[in-house]
Scaffold this motif. Structure first.
Motif, PDB file in Angstrom:
ATOM      1  N   VAL A 190      95.422 -10.626 -57.467  1.00 20.50           N
ATOM      2  CA  VAL A 190      94.843  -9.304 -57.204  1.00 20.50           C
ATOM      3  C   VAL A 190      94.980  -8.411 -58.426  1.00 20.50           C
ATOM      4  O   VAL A 190      94.053  -7.666 -58.781  1.00 20.50           O
ATOM      5  CB  VAL A 190      95.525  -8.659 -55.973  1.00 20.50           C
ATOM      6  N   ARG A 191      96.126  -8.495 -59.101  1.00 17.40           N
ATOM      7  CA  ARG A 191      96.335  -7.685 -60.301  1.00 17.40           C
ATOM      8  C   ARG A 191      95.323  -8.037 -61.381  1.00 17.40           C
ATOM      9  O   ARG A 191      94.889  -7.173 -62.156  1.00 17.40           O
ATOM     10  CB  ARG A 191      97.758  -7.896 -60.833  1.00 17.40           C
ATOM     11  N   ARG A 192      94.918  -9.290 -61.414  1.00 10.41           N
ATOM     12  CA  ARG A 192      93.958  -9.734 -62.429  1.00 10.41           C
ATOM     13  C   ARG A 192      92.505  -9.487 -62.014  1.00 10.41           C
ATOM     14  O   ARG A 192      91.589  -9.854 -62.746  1.00 10.41           O
ATOM     15  CB  ARG A 192      94.167 -11.223 -62.723  1.00 10.41           C
ATOM     16  N   GLY A 193      92.301  -8.898 -60.829  1.00  6.88           N
ATOM     17  CA  GLY A 193      90.954  -8.473 -60.478  1.00  6.88           C
ATOM     18  C   GLY A 193      90.277  -9.206 -59.350  1.00  6.88           C
ATOM     19  O   GLY A 193      89.040  -9.190 -59.271  1.00  6.88           O
ATOM     20  N   ALA A 194      91.028  -9.839 -58.457  1.00  7.30           N
ATOM     21  CA  ALA A 194      90.399 -10.503 -57.308  1.00  7.30           C
ATOM     22  C   ALA A 194      89.624  -9.473 -56.494  1.00  7.30           C
ATOM     23  O   ALA A 194      90.063  -8.343 -56.291  1.00  7.30           O
ATOM     24  CB  ALA A 194      91.454 -11.171 -56.437  1.00  7.30           C
ATOM     25  N   THR A 195      88.450  -9.874 -56.022  1.00  8.74           N
ATOM     26  CA  THR A 195      87.566  -8.968 -55.305  1.00  8.74           C
ATOM     27  C   THR A 195      87.939  -8.853 -53.835  1.00  8.74           C
ATOM     28  O   THR A 195      87.891  -7.762 -53.263  1.00  8.74           O
ATOM     29  CB  THR A 195      86.111  -9.461 -55.416  1.00  8.74           C
ATOM     30  N   ALA A 196      88.267  -9.968 -53.203  1.00  9.09           N
ATOM     31  CA  ALA A 196      88.540  -9.953 -51.766  1.00  9.09           C
ATOM     32  C   ALA A 196      89.483 -11.092 -51.409  1.00  9.09           C
ATOM     33  O   ALA A 196      89.587 -12.092 -52.124  1.00  9.09           O
ATOM     34  CB  ALA A 196      87.247 -10.074 -50.972  1.00  9.09           C
ATOM     35  N   VAL A 197      90.157 -10.909 -50.282  1.00  5.47           N
ATOM     36  CA  VAL A 197      91.046 -11.930 -49.729  1.00  5.47           C
ATOM     37  C   VAL A 197      90.588 -12.225 -48.306  1.00  5.47           C
ATOM     38  O   VAL A 197      90.354 -11.306 -47.528  1.00  5.47           O
ATOM     39  CB  VAL A 197      92.512 -11.452 -49.730  1.00  5.47           C
ATOM     40  N   ILE A 198      90.444 -13.523 -48.002  1.00  7.16           N
ATOM     41  CA  ILE A 198      90.004 -13.937 -46.672  1.00  7.16           C
ATOM     42  C   ILE A 198      91.172 -14.596 -45.948  1.00  7.16           C
ATOM     43  O   ILE A 198      91.738 -15.587 -46.433  1.00  7.16           O
ATOM     44  CB  ILE A 198      88.827 -14.931 -46.739  1.00  7.16           C
ATOM     45  N   LEU A 199      91.535 -14.040 -44.801  1.00  6.02           N
ATOM     46  CA  LEU A 199      92.556 -14.656 -43.955  1.00  6.02           C
ATOM     47  C   LEU A 199      91.871 -15.670 -43.059  1.00  6.02           C
ATOM     48  O   LEU A 199      91.005 -15.327 -42.260  1.00  6.02           O
ATOM     49  CB  LEU A 199      93.246 -13.594 -43.106  1.00  6.02           C
ATOM     50  N   SER A 200      92.250 -16.938 -43.221  1.00  4.87           N
ATOM     51  CA  SER A 200      91.591 -17.989 -42.443  1.00  4.87           C
ATOM     52  C   SER A 200      92.617 -18.942 -41.863  1.00  4.87           C
ATOM     53  O   SER A 200      93.661 -19.195 -42.470  1.00  4.87           O
ATOM     54  CB  SER A 200      90.601 -18.767 -43.317  1.00  4.87           C
ATOM     55  N   ASP A 201      92.310 -19.441 -40.693  1.00  2.00           N
ATOM     56  CA  ASP A 201      93.169 -20.420 -40.021  1.00  2.00           C
ATOM     57  C   ASP A 201      92.595 -21.794 -40.288  1.00  2.00           C
ATOM     58  O   ASP A 201      91.821 -22.332 -39.493  1.00  2.00           O
ATOM     59  CB  ASP A 201      93.222 -20.111 -38.526  1.00  2.00           C
ATOM     60  N   ALA A 202      92.968 -22.372 -41.428  1.00  2.00           N
ATOM     61  CA  ALA A 202      92.369 -23.626 -41.860  1.00  2.00           C
ATOM     62  C   ALA A 202      92.632 -24.754 -40.867  1.00  2.00           C
ATOM     63  O   ALA A 202      91.772 -25.615 -40.645  1.00  2.00           O
ATOM     64  CB  ALA A 202      92.895 -24.009 -43.242  1.00  2.00           C
ATOM     65  N   GLU A 203      93.810 -24.766 -40.251  1.00  2.00           N
ATOM     66  CA  GLU A 203      94.158 -25.844 -39.328  1.00  2.00           C
ATOM     67  C   GLU A 203      93.749 -25.543 -37.893  1.00  2.00           C
ATOM     68  O   GLU A 203      93.886 -26.393 -37.017  1.00  2.00           O
ATOM     69  CB  GLU A 203      95.668 -26.108 -39.391  1.00  2.00           C
ATOM     70  N   ASP A 204      93.255 -24.334 -37.645  1.00  2.00           N
ATOM     71  CA  ASP A 204      92.781 -23.932 -36.317  1.00  2.00           C
ATOM     72  C   ASP A 204      93.867 -24.121 -35.253  1.00  2.00           C
ATOM     73  O   ASP A 204      93.593 -24.464 -34.113  1.00  2.00           O
ATOM     74  CB  ASP A 204      91.526 -24.730 -35.935  1.00  2.00           C
ATOM     75  N   GLY A 205      95.126 -23.865 -35.653  1.00  2.00           N
ATOM     76  CA  GLY A 205      96.209 -24.027 -34.689  1.00  2.00           C
ATOM     77  C   GLY A 205      97.114 -22.819 -34.606  1.00  2.00           C
ATOM     78  O   GLY A 205      98.133 -22.848 -33.919  1.00  2.00           O
ATOM     79  N   THR A 206      96.761 -21.757 -35.310  1.00  2.00           N
ATOM     80  CA  THR A 206      97.589 -20.553 -35.334  1.00  2.00           C
ATOM     81  C   THR A 206      97.302 -19.689 -34.117  1.00  2.00           C
ATOM     82  O   THR A 206      96.143 -19.516 -33.720  1.00  2.00           O
ATOM     83  CB  THR A 206      97.321 -19.738 -36.614  1.00  2.00           C
TER      84      THR A 206
END
Length: 212
Positions: A103-119
């Motif tokens: 983020v400090r280096r300039g990331a535009t967005a962060v996506i929270l995703s449940d990759a394993e679909d078990g959360t």
């Protein structure tokens, strides 16, 4: 005997006499009512910490620390770097230090995703709150597919996958001025997403965990 002449008002003075009479009646009425009472000022509302956390009323000082402050429609810088994170990574200190650097280096967005679909839903909600607190507007926060979580944490938007609900359905499901994005893998899918009314189209890059 000579008749005594009747007194009369001089021309132009009758209106003044009537006006003075009306003013006198108004003054008497005002004295009868007594002095005007000052308007009471509305009481200052205070709320609990839970109320402030979810956008309740508070003092001006609270607005600086309120994660859920009122906002205009979200905007995402283009071109930019979008990073996927999972709830497990949000709970990992080393992963969050790496995210801070991105983020400090300039990331535009962060996506929270449940990759394993078990959360669990609660775990996703807690991860969303933690990310929102950490990012503090430096990068947009999106939630993958889960419009309920995006609405609950007041994220900047939701990113729909290939098998996600239609854009129009997601827009009705998510509250506020959130961005409805669609993640695609090719040009044809991007054109379809644009026709559906997506605010933002993310074309997946070659490596997992990143968007182009």
């Amino acid at each position: 005997t000579a008749s005594r002449p009747m007194p009369c008002a001089a021309p132009g003075r009758l209106g003044g006499v009537v006006a003075r009479s009306s003013a006198s009646r108004g003054a008497l009425s005002a004295r009868a009512r007594g002095p005007a009472r000052p308007r009471a000022r509305p009481a200052s509302l205070r709320v609990s910490a839970i109320g402030k956390l979810f956008g309740g009323a508070g003092s001006d000082d609270d607005s600086k620390s309120n994660v859920f402050a009122a906002k205009k429609r979200s905007a995402v810088r283009i071109p930019g770097l979008v990073v996927d994170v999972t709830p497990a990574e949000v709970a990992d200190d080393s992963a969050m230090r790496a995210l801070e650097e991105v983020v400090r280096r300039g990331a535009t967005a962060v996506i929270l995703s449940d990759a394993e679909d078990g959360t669990s839903t609660r775990a996703l909600f807690d991860a969303g709150l933690a990310l929102k607190e950490r990012l503090r507007g430096r990068a947009a926060l999106f939630v993958a597919d889960r419009t309920d979580i995006a609405s609950s944490v007041e994220a900047d938007g939701v990113v729909l996958g290939d098998d996600g609900v239609p854009v129009v359905v997601a827009r009705k499901s998510i509250a506020g001025p959130a961005v409805v994005a669609r993640a695609v893998r090719d040009e044809n899918a991007a054109l379809v997403a644009a026709k559906e009314g997506a605010d933002l189209v993310l074309v997946r890059g070659g490596s997992e965990g990143s968007e182009g």
